[in-house]
Design an enzyme around this catalytic site. Structure first.
Site, PDB file in Angstrom:
ATOM      1  CG  ASP A 248     -86.256  21.756 -38.684  1.00  0.00           C
ATOM      2  OD1 ASP A 248     -87.416  22.104 -38.938  1.00  0.00           O
ATOM      3  OD2 ASP A 248     -85.829  20.613 -38.958  1.00  0.00           O
TER       4      ASP A 248
HETATM    5  C1  GLC Z   1     -87.332  18.385 -41.106  1.00  0.00           C
HETATM    6  C2  GLC Z   1     -88.504  19.055 -40.424  1.00  0.00           C
HETATM    7  C3  GLC Z   1     -88.610  18.731 -38.973  1.00  0.00           C
HETATM    8  C4  GLC Z   1     -88.083  17.337 -38.715  1.00  0.00           C
HETATM    9  C5  GLC Z   1     -86.596  17.347 -39.012  1.00  0.00           C
HETATM   10  C6  GLC Z   1     -85.951  15.969 -38.831  1.00  0.00           C
HETATM   11  O1  GLC Z   1     -86.735  19.252 -42.026  1.00  0.00           O
HETATM   12  O2  GLC Z   1     -88.621  20.456 -40.550  1.00  0.00           O
HETATM   13  O3  GLC Z   1     -89.982  18.878 -38.600  1.00  0.00           O
HETATM   14  O4  GLC Z   1     -88.304  16.979 -37.365  1.00  0.00           O
HETATM   15  O5  GLC Z   1     -86.307  17.824 -40.308  1.00  0.00           O
HETATM   16  O6  GLC Z   1     -86.482  15.070 -39.765  1.00  0.00           O
END
Ligand code: GLC
Length: 725
Positions: A248
């Site tokens: 993430d």
């Molecule tokens: C965010 C979220 C994740 C998302 C990623 C990219 O912090 O936790 O679900 O896909 O970043 O935007």
């Protein structure tokens, strides 16, 4: 490939933000692409923009390896569908799959290869803001919905022109955050992890999800992004998963905040060795790993494994055959926000609405009304209908409630609107005007709940009541004595005990996307019959969460009699405000007895459970027939109920449908000591209209012990339908 070029393939960087894609693409970024030190971008979108950057990667870098372009296409790319929690309320996997396919068609037409969806986190605590992004509290429903989304996003298989790589996230147990506080620890037992939180991930993996995303949280102190047992032993060895794992956002770097890495280099080593293939946004792999890899052959092996997975994925998507196949301006012009896509979004919105209460059959609205007062600022907030994750969604695309309702009402019916109160302000000075409008009307539509920004990432709430002065508004409107229909707009269950007690009719509308207005109007006027069911429990008070239906009985099961010491609050009823699986209709359904083709079944065998359901009302309607089970006596305490089958059926007045569920002992296996144990003994079966509205019961016996090979809740129950004369 040099070590630096290998590491470059494992680097994903932001090319912009959700609201401003491509905004970070400048000469420095283009130079990075030329150097081969980046393998994918998130938030680069558009046929022209992706083609331009892809051309640099393919024609100006030493190896010419194409880039992957990713975005959070959660419930629509430009045609925004209802939020996932709303679509889960449809209990209609085909609808969910169709919505994901439309999203993929539009995203692929804009150069996107990869979406960061489905989010499959089970959520038992409504304070957690990301409950809006998932399929609710139940692992069986969650597993069915997860697989449907993967099949929709990857429609026809990766390599097809409108199939995009699904990302099953957030692996794992992100929804078990202590206190419902986003990003907090998940401190759960191994059994709860395997029986509740992992089944949807397993189902998505078996559905072919092209990628997984490692979660921000730790599980019992081990951050998911450094958890080799999770990312390697479970995902790779046990589940035989061969897709890619992306961290993430900044989760690799945040291993330092978790206190398990002294610096970025240690964090990168932990993540790569645990099984993270791509580092999203922290760029630590390129800046901190090269020297460590030169010094450590084991790490070099991890590097090659990760690079191989990434290159295989790019090959699967067809980028080595034609790197520009997704960046097609002609397709982009003709495939986005089409009338067909809007029709699909409207159907999804209709089927996601849940009728929570309808005393005196106040709904559908009578045609003879002279004046309707629509009260509540949310009635005029089309932006919230797009929900918190809206990709390229545009508020101007939303068909709002007020104009839709106005144009649908009979000529003689007047509609007035008063904002009254808003979720975002304690100001109640507009309440008197709203009360005056209510007094002068025959009927009030009270629209209350949350704006889109009260749920989603980093939007946990400590109070599940109506924010702002909405409760004051609701009380004042209800004090007028006028007939009131409440329309809820919200991204989570709300603790609205007082409102639910006083309001005669309540429709749960969540955030329904671009076709919200027409869909709500159709249900209000009876042109469509609500058939949704809650995928989450509504608690009576914030203090009672986490509150979920499939709980263990405890040694002193909750008892309504306060004279008995039992597992309950002394100041609160033991029942939920609205139970898991609850949803009413404009018609009635009768259930026949459970019919079993046999009483006993051994592992490897199966049995049929049939039930006849009849529409005994006067209008056509949908019913979601639910099949629950309980193991009353086992080696460990088992949940009081577990969903193990469901089917949404449309029945004409007087029509009967026979549903036949095929069950197997593996679906009742118990996790323990690293395996799924099938135990002998009785299994109680319950069929009904909700977890709290059981209409028929029966029981079967598992006649021999054995071992399962999959999470029990992730094994889908086949359902056969038969029309009866
Ligand atoms: C965010 C979220 C994740 C998302 C990623 C990219 O912090 O936790 O679900 O896909 O970043 O935007």
């Amino acid at each position: 490939m040099t070590i630096e070029e290998k590491l470059g393939q494992l680097v994903q960087l932001p090319g912009g933000r959700q609201k401003s894609p491509n905004s970070k693409i400048n000469d420095d970024e283009r130079a990075r692409v030329r150097s081969g030190l980046v393998g994918s971008y998130l938030n680069v979108a558009g046929a022209a923009e992706t083609r331009a950057l892809q051309r640099i990667a393919v024609e100006e870098s030493r190896l010419g390896i194409p880039l992957l372009f990713a975005m959070d296409v959660i419930h629509g790319y430009r045609t925004i569908f209802p939020v996932p929690l709303a679509m889960a309320s449809s209990w209609d996997p085909e609808l969910v799959e169709g919505a994901a396919h439309v999203a993929a068609v539009e995203a692929a037409a804009s150069g996107i290869h990869w979406t960061f969806a489905p989010m499959v986190d089970i959520a038992r605590d409504a304070r957690w803001g990301r409950i809006v992004e998932g399929a609710g509290e139940d692992p069986y429903l969650g597993a069915i919905i997860a697989a449907a989304q993967v099949q929709g996003f990857q429609h026809g298989g990766l390599g097809k022109p409108d199939a995009i790589i699904a990302t099953t996230k957030h692996f794992a147990a992100y929804g078990a955050a202590v206190g419902g506080r986003d990003y907090s620890s998940a401190d759960i037992s191994d059994r709860t992890l395997n029986e509740v939180y992992l089944p949807p991930f397993y189902a998505a993996a078996k559905a072919g999800s092209g990628s997984f995303m490692s979660a921000f949280n730790d599980i019992g102190g081990v951050p998911a992004t450094a958890n080799r047992i999770l990312l390697h032993d479970v995902l790779r060895d046990l589940w035989k998963y061969d897709g890619i794992v992306v961290s993430d956002w900044m989760a690799v770097d945040e291993l330092r905040n978790h206190g398990v890495a002294a610096d970025g280099g240690e964090a990168a080593v932990l993540a790569l060795h645990a099984g993270v293939d791509i580092d999203m946004a922290s760029n630590l792999f390129v800046t901190a790993l090269a020297e460590r890899i030169r010094a450590d052959p084991a790490l070099a092996a991890d590097l090659d494994t990760a690079v191989r997975r990434v290159l295989l994925t790019k090959a699967k998507v067809g980028l080595f055959d034609d790197p520009y196949r997704f960046s097609d301006a002609a397709r982009e012009r003709t495939s986005i926000l089409t009338p067909q896509h809007r029709t699909a979004a409207r159907d999804a919105a209709l089927r996601s609405i849940v009728l929570l209460k309808n005393e005196g059959n106040l709904l559908p609205l009578a045609g003879s009304l002279r004046k309707i007062a629509v009260v509540g600022a949310l009635a005029n907030d089309p932006d919230s209908e797009l929900g918190p994750w809206r990709a390229r969604g545009n508020v101007d695309d939303v068909s709002p409630l007020l104009p839709a309702l106005r144009s649908a009402l009979p000529k003689g019916t007047q509609l007035v609107f008063e904002p009254g109160a808003s979720p975002t302000s304690p100001d109640g000075t507009a309440i008197p005007a709203a009360v005056a409008a209510a007094r002068d009307a025959d009927m009030v539509l009270l629209v209350v709940g949350e704006t889109f920004d009260f749920s989603g990432e980093a939007r946990s709430r400590s109070d599940l009541g109506l924010p702002g002065a909405q409760q004051t508004l609701a009380d004042a409107i209800l004090d007028t004595g006028k007939p009131v229909v409440v329309l809820l707009m919200n991204g989570r269950p709300l603790a609205i005990d007082r409102l639910a007690e006083r309001a005669p009719a309540i429709l749960e509308t969540w955030f329904l996307g671009v076709e919200a207005g027409p869909a709500i109007t159709d249900v209000l006027l009876g042109r469509a019959v609500p058939g949704g069911k809650l995928p989450v429990t509504f608690p009576r008070a914030t203090g009672s969460v986490p509150f979920y239906y499939n709980h263990l009985p405890s040694g002193r099961p909750a008892d309504a009699d306060l004279g008995k010491d039992s597992a309950r609050y002394h100041d609160l009823s033991i029942t939920p405000l609205f139970p898991f699986g609850h949803g009413l209709s404009y018609t009635k359904f009768d259930y026949g007895p459970l019919q079993l083709d046999r009483r006993e079944v051994a592992p490897g065998g199966s049995l049929f459970v049939a039930i006849d359901v009849r529409n005994s009302g006067s209008v056509i309607g949908d019913e979601v027939v639910q099949l629950y089970a309980r193991d009353p006596l086992a080696s460990v305490s088992r949940p009081v109920q577990e969903l193990r089958g469901f089917r949404r059926v449309t029945l004409k007045p007087g029509e009967t449908r026979r549903l036949r569920f095929t069950l197997t002992p593996e679906q009742f296996a118990v996790w323990g000591a690293g395996r799924w144990r099938i135990e002998t003994g009785s299994i109680e079966l319950m069929a009904g209209s909700s977890s709290a509205d059981i209409r028929s019961r029966g029981s079967i016996t598992i006649s021999a012990s054995g071992e399962g090979t999959a999470p029990a809740a992730a094994i889908p129950t086949a359902v056969h339908e038969e029309r009866l004369p």
